[in-house]
Write an enzyme that holds these catalytic residues in place. Structure first.
Site, PDB file in Angstrom:
ATOM      1  CB  ILE A  12      -0.970  -0.026   1.198  1.00  0.00           C
ATOM      2  CG1 ILE A  12      -1.870  -1.265   1.088  1.00  0.00           C
ATOM      3  CG2 ILE A  12      -1.801   1.247   1.248  1.00  0.00           C
ATOM      4  CD1 ILE A  12      -2.647  -1.613   2.302  1.00  0.00           C
ATOM      5  CB  SER A  34      10.694  -6.488   7.700  1.00  0.00           C
ATOM      6  OG  SER A  34       9.559  -5.630   7.707  1.00  0.00           O
ATOM      7  CG  ASP A  58      13.601  -1.801  12.403  1.00  0.00           C
ATOM      8  OD1 ASP A  58      13.706  -3.017  12.195  1.00  0.00           O
ATOM      9  OD2 ASP A  58      12.694  -1.286  13.100  1.00  0.00           O
ATOM     10  CG  PHE A  80       1.890   3.125   4.539  1.00  0.00           C
ATOM     11  CD1 PHE A  80       2.418   4.277   3.957  1.00  0.00           C
ATOM     12  CD2 PHE A  80       0.570   2.796   4.262  1.00  0.00           C
ATOM     13  CE1 PHE A  80       1.666   5.069   3.107  1.00  0.00           C
ATOM     14  CE2 PHE A  80      -0.201   3.584   3.411  1.00  0.00           C
ATOM     15  CZ  PHE A  80       0.350   4.724   2.845  1.00  0.00           C
ATOM     16  CE  LYS A  84       0.548  -6.850   4.250  1.00  0.00           C
ATOM     17  NZ  LYS A  84      -0.124  -6.305   3.055  1.00  0.00           N
ATOM     18  CB  SER A 124      -6.549  -2.853  10.055  1.00  0.00           C
ATOM     19  OG  SER A 124      -7.234  -4.032   9.664  1.00  0.00           O
ATOM     20  CE1 TYR A 148      -4.164  -6.327  10.963  1.00  0.00           C
ATOM     21  CE2 TYR A 148      -1.928  -5.487  11.134  1.00  0.00           C
ATOM     22  CZ  TYR A 148      -3.201  -5.425  10.590  1.00  0.00           C
ATOM     23  OH  TYR A 148      -3.505  -4.468   9.650  1.00  0.00           O
ATOM     24  CE  LYS A 152      -1.943  -1.852  11.389  1.00  0.00           C
ATOM     25  NZ  LYS A 152      -0.970  -0.884  10.815  1.00  0.00           N
ATOM     26  CG  LEU A 199     -10.247 -14.501  -2.025  1.00  0.00           C
ATOM     27  CD1 LEU A 199     -10.343 -16.011  -1.922  1.00  0.00           C
ATOM     28  CD2 LEU A 199     -11.643 -13.870  -1.982  1.00  0.00           C
ATOM     29  NE  ARG A 291      -9.063 -16.991   7.124  1.00  0.00           N
ATOM     30  CZ  ARG A 291      -8.609 -16.062   6.272  1.00  0.00           C
ATOM     31  NH1 ARG A 291      -7.493 -16.246   5.589  1.00  0.00           N
ATOM     32  NH2 ARG A 291      -9.296 -14.928   6.087  1.00  0.00           N
TER      33      ARG A 291
HETATM   34  C1  WQD Z   1     -11.176 -12.740   2.608  1.00  0.00           C
HETATM   35  C2  WQD Z   1     -12.248 -13.820   2.449  1.00  0.00           C
HETATM   36  C3  WQD Z   1     -11.844 -15.752   3.791  1.00  0.00           C
HETATM   37  C4  WQD Z   1      -8.200 -16.950   1.653  1.00  0.00           C
HETATM   38  C5  WQD Z   1      -7.410  -9.809   6.132  1.00  0.00           C
HETATM   39  C6  WQD Z   1      -6.842  -9.402   7.437  1.00  0.00           C
HETATM   40  C7  WQD Z   1      -7.119  -7.954   7.705  1.00  0.00           C
HETATM   41  C8  WQD Z   1      -6.748  -7.095   6.528  1.00  0.00           C
HETATM   42  C9  WQD Z   1      -7.321  -7.621   5.219  1.00  0.00           C
HETATM   43  C10 WQD Z   1      -4.704  -5.972   7.160  1.00  0.00           C
HETATM   44  C11 WQD Z   1     -12.646 -14.461   3.774  1.00  0.00           C
HETATM   45  C12 WQD Z   1     -11.775 -16.105   2.311  1.00  0.00           C
HETATM   46  C13 WQD Z   1      -9.335 -16.270   2.062  1.00  0.00           C
HETATM   47  C14 WQD Z   1      -8.325 -18.240   1.090  1.00  0.00           C
HETATM   48  C15 WQD Z   1     -10.708 -18.116   1.371  1.00  0.00           C
HETATM   49  N1  WQD Z   1      -5.317  -6.977   6.456  1.00  0.00           N
HETATM   50  N2  WQD Z   1     -10.559 -16.848   1.919  1.00  0.00           N
HETATM   51  N3  WQD Z   1      -9.579 -18.789   0.963  1.00  0.00           N
HETATM   52  O1  WQD Z   1      -9.491 -12.139   6.462  1.00  0.00           O
HETATM   53  O2  WQD Z   1     -11.065 -10.425   5.396  1.00  0.00           O
HETATM   54  O3  WQD Z   1      -8.820  -9.712   6.174  1.00  0.00           O
HETATM   55  O4  WQD Z   1      -6.927  -8.978   5.113  1.00  0.00           O
HETATM   56  O5  WQD Z   1      -5.212  -5.069   7.740  1.00  0.00           O
HETATM   57  O6  WQD Z   1      -6.352  -7.625   8.829  1.00  0.00           O
HETATM   58  O7  WQD Z   1      -7.488 -10.139   8.438  1.00  0.00           O
HETATM   59  O8  WQD Z   1      -9.018 -11.145   4.161  1.00  0.00           O
HETATM   60  O9  WQD Z   1      -8.303 -12.123   2.054  1.00  0.00           O
HETATM   61  O10 WQD Z   1      -7.740 -13.367   4.195  1.00  0.00           O
HETATM   62  O11 WQD Z   1     -10.108 -13.301   3.371  1.00  0.00           O
HETATM   63  O12 WQD Z   1     -11.827 -18.634   1.234  1.00  0.00           O
HETATM   64  O13 WQD Z   1      -7.317 -18.922   0.707  1.00  0.00           O
HETATM   65  O14 WQD Z   1     -11.729 -14.872   1.639  1.00  0.00           O
HETATM   66  O15 WQD Z   1     -12.498 -16.785   4.536  1.00  0.00           O
HETATM   67  O16 WQD Z   1     -14.037 -14.774   3.712  1.00  0.00           O
HETATM   68  P1  WQD Z   1      -9.683 -10.930   5.608  1.00  0.00           P
HETATM   69  P2  WQD Z   1      -8.701 -12.517   3.424  1.00  0.00           P
END
Ligand code: WQD
Length: 349
Positions: A12, A34, A58, A80, A84, A124, A148, A152, A199, A291
């Protein structure tokens, strides 16, 4: 007037540097690499045609931060830098509390010493924990459910206490929902270490043949198709939100939180379909158990950011998927060079 960007080589941060440079800001960028690579710096310069000063620093070294403020006329900071990964934070909480909080305390100490009180902080949506209703507004009670997210949330409280003690502070707390996508050039993008947790990078690596299939974590949520719903926002829209927040903190005082999302929710299977349409690649998937720690639905009410920052996310889901695929297909191994010709200045210890 220079703006200090901590973590400016990150996913970002690098996109924010592009937008800030294109707008004409003078930047001083620091990063400890890092979770980023030096090659990003030359890509930023390539995209914008602009120079900027970089320090490999750092935030746990207060002396190094102080040296930067002594060398440059810093007017504001966009912060930033921080670890994370939610899952990693559960396994290594001390690493996260030390890095994220001590680093921020060092930064604020040095800012105060040099009379700099304008700060945009990368927060976040995880500070909300499990929301009691959807969409989420900024006045919702906070309740992060992992170390984490708690770093924040704690940093937000620290910054609010700073303002109570000294009304010169001007802080924007930007609560990101789910940033995805890449700059339209395909020259900068998300380059996760190892197997992606999130995802979109996972989907794009399946599309590229680097991963066999997507594991869909649960299809029994109360959503349109049973899979998790999230608020995905294009990283360039997110970067532009930082420009608006910077303009505001330079003109005001006080501490305000803003949801930076699209304001729309999309399910996992809707994301799979959108990516297949945008990339022309099939995304095989298998349904797995939920998950741990996931919520079923999470998306933002963005009216406060729309009105107070005069900002709205403009890019579409198709833009997010097409730009992700362009980055992925043009950079199948991410950033590969270990060093780069860009002037990466290392401060004397
Ligand atoms: C999104 C959706 C999963 C992976 C995370 C962090 C949050 C922020 C944004 C920093 C969910 C599903 C995911 C996979 C899946 N980061 N999924 N298979 O958990 O909403 O947020 O990223 O600030 O702190 O927690 O994002 O992309 O991990 O998941 O089905 O292999 O995709 O269950 O519904 P999330 P994500």
């Amino acid at each position: 007037m220079a703006i200090l960007i901590t973590g400016g080589a990150g996913y970002i941060g690098s996109h924010a540097c592009v937008e800030l440079l294109n707008t004409g800001y003078e930047l001083v960028v620091l990063d400890n690499f890092s979770n980023s690579k030096p090659e990003v710096l030359s890509r930023i310069k390539e995209i914008t045609g602009k120079n900027f000063t970089f320090y490999e620093v750092d935030l746990l070294s207060k002396e190094a931060i102080d040296s930067i403020f002594s060398r440059h006329d810093i007017n504001a900071v966009i912060h930033f830098a921080g670890y994370k990964a939610v899952g990693e934070s559960v396994c290594e909480p001390l690493k996260y509390y030390h890095n994220n909080i001590t680093g921020t305390l060092n930064l604020c100490d040095v800012m105060n010493k040099h009379g700099v009180h304008d700060l945009v902080f990368s927060s976040s949506a995880t500070v909300y924990g499990i929301p009691h209703q959807i969409p989420i507004t900024e006045d919702f009670p906070l309740g992060a459910t992992n170390p984490y997210g708690r770093t924040k949330q704690m940093i937000e409280e620290i910054l609010r206490d700073l303002y109570v003690s000294d009304k010169r502070w001007s802080v924007a707390l930007l609560r990101y929902f789910n940033p995805i996508g890449a700059h339209e050039s395909g020259r900068i993008g998300e380059d996760p270490n190892g197997i992606p947790n999130n995802l979109m990078p996972y989907i794009s690596q399946v599309a590229a043949g680097k991963l066999e299939q997507l594991n869909v974590f649960g299809d029994d949520y109360e959503t349109v198709d049973g899979t998790g719903v999230r608020d995905y926002i294009h990283v360039v829209d997110l970067a532009k939100g930082h420009l608006k927040a910077l303009e505001r903190v330079l003109l005001t005082t006080g501490v305000d939180a803003y949801n930076l999302g699209s304001g729309f929710g999309h399910s996992v299977l809707e994301m799979v379909d959108a990516f297949e349409q945008a990339s022309g690649q099939e995304i095989p998937y298998v349904i797995k158990d939920r998950r741990p720690g996931d919520v079923g639905i999470c998306f933002a009410d963005t009216q406060k950011a729309n009105q107070n920052l005069n900002w709205v996310a403009e890019k579409t889901l198709t833009d997010m998927c097409k730009d992700t695929w362009k980055w992925q297909s043009n950079n199948p191994a991410g950033y590969t060079k270990t060093q780069d010709h860009v002037t990466s200045i290392q401060l004397a210890p």
